[in-house]
Design a protein around this motif. Structure first.
Motif, PDB file in Angstrom:
ATOM      1  N   SER A  55       0.823  -1.204   0.000  1.00 29.39           N
ATOM      2  CA  SER A  55       0.000   0.000   0.000  1.00 29.39           C
ATOM      3  C   SER A  55       0.860   1.257   0.000  1.00 29.39           C
ATOM      4  O   SER A  55       1.680   1.459   0.898  1.00 29.39           O
ATOM      5  N   GLY A  56       0.636   2.107  -0.986  1.00 28.08           N
ATOM      6  CA  GLY A  56       1.300   3.400  -1.029  1.00 28.08           C
ATOM      7  C   GLY A  56       0.366   4.523  -0.630  1.00 28.08           C
ATOM      8  O   GLY A  56       0.569   5.669  -1.024  1.00 28.08           O
ATOM      9  N   LEU A  57      -0.652   4.191   0.169  1.00 26.90           N
ATOM     10  CA  LEU A  57      -1.705   5.150   0.496  1.00 26.90           C
ATOM     11  C   LEU A  57      -1.157   6.414   1.150  1.00 26.90           C
ATOM     12  O   LEU A  57      -1.470   7.533   0.714  1.00 26.90           O
ATOM     13  N   GLU A  90       2.001  13.939   9.411  1.00 24.05           N
ATOM     14  CA  GLU A  90       0.781  14.371  10.092  1.00 24.05           C
ATOM     15  C   GLU A  90      -0.224  14.933   9.092  1.00 24.05           C
ATOM     16  O   GLU A  90      -1.426  14.628   9.140  1.00 24.05           O
ATOM     17  N   GLU A  91       0.262  15.738   8.151  1.00 22.04           N
ATOM     18  CA  GLU A  91      -0.627  16.292   7.120  1.00 22.04           C
ATOM     19  C   GLU A  91      -1.275  15.187   6.292  1.00 22.04           C
ATOM     20  O   GLU A  91      -2.450  15.279   5.931  1.00 22.04           O
ATOM     21  N   LYS A  98      -6.900  13.075   2.922  1.00 21.19           N
ATOM     22  CA  LYS A  98      -7.547  11.821   2.535  1.00 21.19           C
ATOM     23  C   LYS A  98      -8.606  12.067   1.462  1.00 21.19           C
ATOM     24  O   LYS A  98      -8.682  11.342   0.470  1.00 21.19           O
ATOM     25  N   GLN A  99      -9.404  13.121   1.670  1.00 18.12           N
ATOM     26  CA  GLN A  99     -10.446  13.433   0.694  1.00 18.12           C
ATOM     27  C   GLN A  99      -9.856  13.881  -0.630  1.00 18.12           C
ATOM     28  O   GLN A  99     -10.384  13.555  -1.704  1.00 18.12           O
ATOM     29  N   ALA A 100      -8.762  14.623  -0.570  1.00 19.89           N
ATOM     30  CA  ALA A 100      -8.130  15.107  -1.802  1.00 19.89           C
ATOM     31  C   ALA A 100      -7.660  13.946  -2.671  1.00 19.89           C
ATOM     32  O   ALA A 100      -7.772  13.987  -3.900  1.00 19.89           O
ATOM     33  N   LEU A 101      -7.142  12.887  -2.042  1.00 20.86           N
ATOM     34  CA  LEU A 101      -6.702  11.726  -2.819  1.00 20.86           C
ATOM     35  C   LEU A 101      -7.903  10.971  -3.382  1.00 20.86           C
ATOM     36  O   LEU A 101      -7.860  10.489  -4.516  1.00 20.86           O
TER      37      LEU A 101
END
Length: 199
Positions: A87-89, A144-145, A152-155
């Motif tokens: 995972s590269g999340l 942290e960002e 998360k939403q932006a991705l």
């Protein structure tokens, strides 16, 4: 008109693309927008619950040998990861949130090297912290960002844009509105964009 490199950190063929595209584009005077996204939601929309390289074993066996040949040909170090896919999340959230920062291409390459050269677990925040620290960045603040709801939403939004564009795999190159899929189409996408004359 812009040139966008869509990539997924778990993608094998995105690795050599990430290692080569910046200087290949610079040779043609092309500025590249680096855009991470997630393949899992796209695969799930197609009814797949895993990477096609695991769902179709013969294809997977071919891919591993092919990526070895590709990297050997292009002088890129490659070591088959002991775990695949990883995972590269978190890395994708950071790269996406800071997509316009000049350090993003170097960060992306560092994460890819960690996975496909050093066999490190890029799902581990400590590994990502090391990739950021290599670039003299504030790893703690950036990690942290990357965990903030906005990042998360932006991705998720970026992945939705990829789906809307008809992107189904990685790497994917958008030369303006012209789509090109796969590492073997990288040079063609750059040539097409250069010959079309960016506006």
């Amino acid at each position: 008109m812009s040139f966008t490199f869509w990539f997924e950190f778990a993608s094998t063929y995105s690795y050599p693309a990430a290692m080569q595209i910046e200087h290949k584009a610079a040779e043609r005077g092309i500025e590249v927008h680096w855009q991470p996204f997630l393949l899992r939601p796209i695969f799930q929309a197609q009814g797949w619950n895993d990477t096609p390289f695991k769902l179709f074993p013969a294809k997977g066996r071919y891919m591993w040998r092919d990526i070895e040949r590709v990297c050997d040909r292009d002088g890129i170090r490659f070591r088959r990861p002991s775990q695949f896919p990883r995972s590269g999340l978190l890395a994708a959230r950071i790269a996406n949130w800071h997509a316009d920062e000049p350090w993003v291409p170097a960060f992306v390459r560092s994460v890819y090297r960690a996975n496909f050269e050093h066999d490190e677990d890029i799902a581990d925040p400590g590994v990502i912290a090391n990739c950021l620290a290599e670039l003299k960045l504030d790893a703690a603040a950036l990690l942290e960002e990357g965990q903030r709801p906005e990042a998360k939403q932006a991705l998720r939004d970026a992945t939705a844009r990829a789906q809307a564009l008809g992107i189904f795999g990685a790497p994917f190159f958008m030369a303006g509105d012209e789509p090109f899929w796969g590492y073997d189409r990288m040079e063609q996408s750059l040539e097409w964009y250069a010959s079309s004359g960016p506006v």
